[in-house]
Motif scaffolding. Structure first.
Motif, PDB file in Angstrom:
ATOM      1  N   LYS A 371      25.505  62.639  40.553  1.00 39.27           N
ATOM      2  CA  LYS A 371      25.743  63.293  38.864  1.00 39.27           C
ATOM      3  C   LYS A 371      24.933  63.530  38.106  1.00 39.27           C
ATOM      4  O   LYS A 371      24.551  64.619  37.066  1.00 39.27           O
ATOM      5  CB  LYS A 371      26.962  63.037  38.930  1.00 39.27           C
ATOM      6  N   ASP A 372      23.815  62.176  37.996  1.00 38.14           N
ATOM      7  CA  ASP A 372      22.947  62.184  36.800  1.00 38.14           C
ATOM      8  C   ASP A 372      21.921  63.337  36.895  1.00 38.14           C
ATOM      9  O   ASP A 372      21.999  63.350  36.067  1.00 38.14           O
ATOM     10  CB  ASP A 372      22.303  59.979  36.707  1.00 38.14           C
ATOM     11  N   GLY A 375      22.653  66.006  35.797  1.00 42.10           N
ATOM     12  CA  GLY A 375      23.654  66.350  34.265  1.00 42.10           C
ATOM     13  C   GLY A 375      21.961  66.595  34.055  1.00 42.10           C
ATOM     14  O   GLY A 375      21.947  67.496  33.381  1.00 42.10           O
ATOM     15  N   LYS A 380      21.832  68.552  30.488  1.00 43.58           N
ATOM     16  CA  LYS A 380      22.744  67.886  29.224  1.00 43.58           C
ATOM     17  C   LYS A 380      21.992  67.065  29.024  1.00 43.58           C
ATOM     18  O   LYS A 380      22.426  66.134  28.407  1.00 43.58           O
ATOM     19  CB  LYS A 380      23.968  67.098  30.059  1.00 43.58           C
TER      20      LYS A 380
END
Length: 575
Positions: A371-372, A375, A380
């Motif tokens: 997920k990072d 991102g 993000k």
């Protein structure tokens, strides 16, 4: 008159690039007088970037460490400087603006003169607030360029970033050559153009030895007008760290620059004390491979300081480091050429590692992206320097993910009132200059472990184990009373709606995709969705995902990062 080149001793980074920990405050205050007596340093890097977190992991107060460590240096007229990660502050993930602003107020009050701020993506938007907050707090704002070598990272590209940083009010520019792969001629041209366009701006060069360019780069940037150079001292110089002050000083002196002499008696004392700290306990976390340079880093562009963790990552999977380097070279341009510095070097390396594991299992590349990293891909954390590969864009669309083009800071609302309220509930004081509040808001999990005593117990136990494995006399006593895990049956009875998070396989618990043991479990209250990956199990054959079976929030944690887990074992709950 000969141009003067001044030196900064990057004592914090010497340790951080070598191993996991830095010296304790009592050790730092012992070495400080000898550093002063060397007489050749105008600056010393004292704190920032993991320094605070490391002290919390010791079970010690980082605010006390910064105040006591900077005091003797500043008394001697030496400027102190810290490293901070822009949007990420002093941690690996984004920080609310109010916490970032408090950081600069606290660090100035504690005795830090200069804030070196960098964004791993060179997105100037992430540095705007750092520059404004540093200057507002009375600090010198040194905005850093994350230097790397790629088709998109041209001198024109970097000058475009510099223009914005100067517009925002930066006092100085640092060329942060974290992997040491900046080419000397390019760095010289960049330095020259900065000094010609902005003659009032000081330029400081920070280059790791890694692939071996650093001494040549230092000479070239000095000739082009640089003002400060970052250096190290033995036994933590060269290798994957930084060039030694003695060699660099002699090189510059012979080239006609004005450089301060080195008090060799004091140098030998700093060298002796540094070795003493390593022999005491810090050396147990230092990989011997860090003492060697390697040209293999030229191609992959990874920071040399990652070598130790990479070798540990590869050991369970029977993957050759050269294969990983080659896969990083494949992955890096497809992810948009993020400069390979924390945390983006970890994201790129981890994606390459997962690709190799996927292909071993007959799966396609990019089967697993955490997920990072998503991102980063989705914008993000800032704008990527290069274009994403079509296959990555298509993969995002298949997953229904949306790209973000706004200011990354806008995604993270203020949190100080929440943390202030939580401190009152705990009966904790916010401390002078609200420094304890800052530490809690920046590193909640580690701060709680520090306050409870759990951190010191864990550290002492880990040190005892490492000493035993090394065959050294064990002087650290393991705590008799371990912190108990909650009783699962009682928890389920008290929370009938709780849904268990279970390990899909036997292995090593990883709440975060990065395999570092100092990564932490998600904070209680973290919202999750049904089907969302909330953690991983590192097995002998690859990573297995832990999937939430319900919408809700993390309500309990049973295992911490790095602990051994059995198949179907409950690792936490969602409520």
């Amino acid at each position: 008159m000969a141009k003067e080149i001044k030196f900064s001793l990057v004592y914090r980074d010497m340790w951080q690039s070598s191993g996991r920990y830095v010296p304790r405050v009592d050790q730092l205050t012992r070495v400080a007088p000898a550093i002063v007596d060397m007489g050749c340093f105008d600056r010393v890097e004292t704190n920032g970037g993991a320094f605070e977190q490391v002290n919390l992991l010791f079970g010690e107060n980082p605010n006390k460490a910064v105040r006591e460590w900077t005091a003797p240096l500043r008394k001697a007229g030496i400027q102190t400087h810290m490293l901070e990660r822009g949007l990420n502050g002093l941690r690996m993930n984004p920080v609310p603006a109010d916490v970032r602003e408090l950081m600069f107020k606290v660090k100035k009050a504690q005795g830090t003169d200069i804030a070196r701020s960098f964004c791993g993506l060179n997105d100037h938007r992430n540095l705007k607030l750092s520059i404004e907050y540093a200057r507002k707090a009375g600090m010198i704002s040194q905005a850093a360029l994350s230097i790397t070598h790629s088709p998109v990272h041209t001198v024109d590209y970097y000058m475009g970033v510099v223009d914005k940083l100067v517009e925002y009010g930066a006092d100085e520019i640092c060329l942060k050559d974290m992997a040491g792969i900046g080419r000397p001629a390019d760095l010289a041209e960049l330095t020259s153009r900065i000094k010609k366009k902005y003659p009032h701006i000081k330029v400081q060069y920070h280059g790791h030895c890694g692939p071996g360019f650093s001494p040549a780069s230092m000479l070239e940037v000095a000739r082009a007008g640089a003002d400060y150079l970052d250096v190290a001292v033995e036994p933590l110089s060269w290798g994957k760290v930084h060039p030694d002050v003695i060699t660099i000083r002699e090189m510059l002196a012979s080239d006609g620059f004005s450089v301060k002499p080195v008090n060799m008696d004091a140098y030998m004392e700093v060298r002796r004390l540094t070795q003493e700290f390593m022999d005491d306990f810090l050396g147990y976390w230092i990989n011997p491979a860090n003492a060697r340079m390697t040209s293999l880093l030229v191609g992959c562009g990874l920071p040399g300081g990652m070598m130790g963790s990479m070798m540990a990552d590869l050991k369970p999977f029977n993957i050759n480091v050269v294969d990983l380097f080659r896969e990083v070279e494949y992955v890096w341009p497809r992810l948009g050429y993020p400069p390979l510095v924390t945390p983006f070097s970890q994201y790129t390396k981890n994606t390459a590692l997962m690709n190799l594991l996927a292909m071993k299992q007959g799966k396609p590349r990019f089967s697993t992206i955490d997920k990072d990293t998503w991102g980063m891909i989705l914008g993000k954390m800032g704008k990527l320097p290069g274009e994403l590969a079509p296959e990555i864009v298509e993969l995002a669309k298949e997953k229904g993910l949306e790209f973000y083009t706004g200011n990354p800071q806008d995604e993270y609302p203020d949190e100080l009132p929440k943390f202030s309220r939580m401190m009152k509930e705990e009966g904790w004081e916010e401390g002078p200059d609200r420094e304890e509040l800052f530490e809690f808001a920046m590193h909640e999990r580690q701060y709680r472990d520090y306050r409870s005593g759990v951190a010191k117990q864990k550290f002492n136990a880990e040190l005892e184990d490492l000493k035993a494995k090394a065959g050294a006399p064990v002087t650290v006593v393991r705590p008799v009373v371990e912190v108990p895990k909650f009783d699962i049956d009682s928890y389920v009875k008290a929370h009938p709606g709780a849904v268990a998070l279970q390990a899909p396989a036997k292995g090593r618990m990883l709440w975060q995709y990065d395999v570092k043991d100092d990564s932490t479990a998600p904070a209680l209250g973290t919202k999750v969705s049904k089907g969302q990956t909330v953690g991983y199990v590192q097995t002998s054959y690859g990573m297995e995902e832990i999937i939430s079976a319900a919408d809700g929030q993390i309500s309990a944690i049973q295992l911490q990062q790095g602990e051994t887990v059995e198949k179907n074992e409950i690792v936490g709950f969602v409520l």
